[in-house]
Write an enzyme that holds these catalytic residues in place. Structure first.
Site, mmCIF file in Angstrom:
data_model
loop_
_atom_site.group_PDB
_atom_site.id
_atom_site.type_symbol
_atom_site.label_atom_id
_atom_site.label_comp_id
_atom_site.label_asym_id
_atom_site.label_seq_id
_atom_site.Cartn_x
_atom_site.Cartn_y
_atom_site.Cartn_z
ATOM 1 C CB SER A 249 40.795 48.196 34.165
ATOM 2 O OG SER A 249 41.891 49.033 34.486
ATOM 3 C CE LYS A 250 41.664 41.855 30.395
ATOM 4 N NZ LYS A 250 41.375 41.378 29.035
ATOM 5 N NE ARG A 251 43.018 51.820 32.145
ATOM 6 C CZ ARG A 251 41.830 51.579 31.593
ATOM 7 N NH1 ARG A 251 41.759 50.984 30.422
ATOM 8 N NH2 ARG A 251 40.716 51.907 32.209
#
Length: 317
Positions: A249-251
């Site tokens: 994910s973008k995290r």
């Protein structure tokens, strides 16, 4: 052949985004087709212009070009969802004229409406609470200050389609999703509606996207039919996951393309690594995207989620 890549500019592009973009690009280019870049910036609370610019910069860096897009206008634009809101509203009105749209006063916090579903997350099936509200009940809700979302009344049907990778997919709409939102209570049109309107009007006939969207395809096919649009052929590719089993994910900033570039990783290193994971290369080696066009085949792509290690992409063993 018209393919597309439609990222959401809500964060930095990461390795999982590059994986989907590469496979979508190769699927189209290997058939001599064109590519459309569409920025799905429909949600003003999450989308940022700097992320949109970063996505286009990263794609160009990877060697994944496009024929139509925000910076390359064509006959099917505009290519930002934020500039296409009137088209979505017209679709809502067409559905309403068929008697298929009703107001829903259930809270967004409870139902998590309008976001693209993700693999591994339970999807709440709407029980039709507001479907049979009387006029008096609706007026009472409005007087309380609650703004309604709009839902599509789903027929009691099972939809079937053939996915390019996973074969026949069958889904009974009422038990799988129930009546789904097509416009949120804040006026933002839902992902399910917008993506159908966009792909239909942009004449996209091949969609290659992540496996997390496989279960949402039947409801989109329903919208294609109700709006009188021709649906594309769908291929859903497996997700990239971390060693602990969680989807990228973008995290995960360490696997963003910006972070990888800062550590000195070259674009050819990323492309070659992803091609190896996709079965297009027999070993992990650097490669340019253009050199993989003749190697592309859906038969080579794995069906299961693909595990990636940051030590692999950084060249460590």
């Amino acid at each position: 052949m018209r393919g597309r890549f439609a990222p959401s500019p809500s964060g930095q592009m990461h390795l999982g985004n590059a994986w989907t973009a590469l496979l979508a690009w190769l699927a189209s280019r290997s058939q001599g087709g064109s590519m459309v870049l569409r920025l799905e910036d429909l949600d003003p609370g999450r989308s940022r212009s700097e992320y949109a610019a970063g996505i286009m910069e990263d794609l160009q860096w990877l060697g994944l070009d496009w024929d139509e897009g925000p910076d390359r206008e064509g006959p099917n634009g505009p290519y930002r969802q934020s500039e296409r809101r009137q088209l979505y509203q017209e679709a809502v009105e067409r559905l309403g004229q068929q008697g298929l749209v009703y107001e829903c006063y259930c809270s967004r916090a409870e139902l998590h409406v309008a976001e693209a579903p993700h693999a591994g997350e339970s999807e709440w099936v709407y029980p039709g609470t507001c479907r049979c509200f009387s006029r008096e009940q609706r007026q009472k809700k409005l007087r309380s200050g609650r703004r309604p979302a709009l839902r599509l009344a789903v027929p009691d049907q099972t939809l079937t389609f053939t996915d390019g990778l996973y074969g026949e997919v069958r889904q009974h709409l009422p038990s799988a999703c129930g009546d789904f939102v097509i416009r949120r209570s804040d006026g933002v049109h839902a992902y399910q509606l917008a993506v159908v309107v966009d792909d239909g009007l942009m004449r996209i006939n091949q969609v290659v996207r992540g496996q997390d969207l496989l279960t949402s395809t039947p409801r989109q096919l329903l919208l294609y039919r109700l709006l009188g649009m021709q649906p594309p052929a769908f291929t859903h590719v497996p997700l990239l996951i971390a060693p602990d089993g969680h989807r990228l994910s973008k995290r995960q900033q360490s696997l963003s393309l910006a972070a990888l570039k800062q550590t000195g990783v070259r674009a050819e290193r990323i492309i070659g690594y992803l091609a190896w994971k996709a079965g297009l290369l027999e070993q992990d080696q650097s490669a340019a995207a253009a050199d993989l066009v003749h190697r592309f085949s859906l038969d080579l792509i794995p069906r299961q989620a693909v595990v990636v290690h940051d030590t692999e992409i950084l060249g460590e063993r």
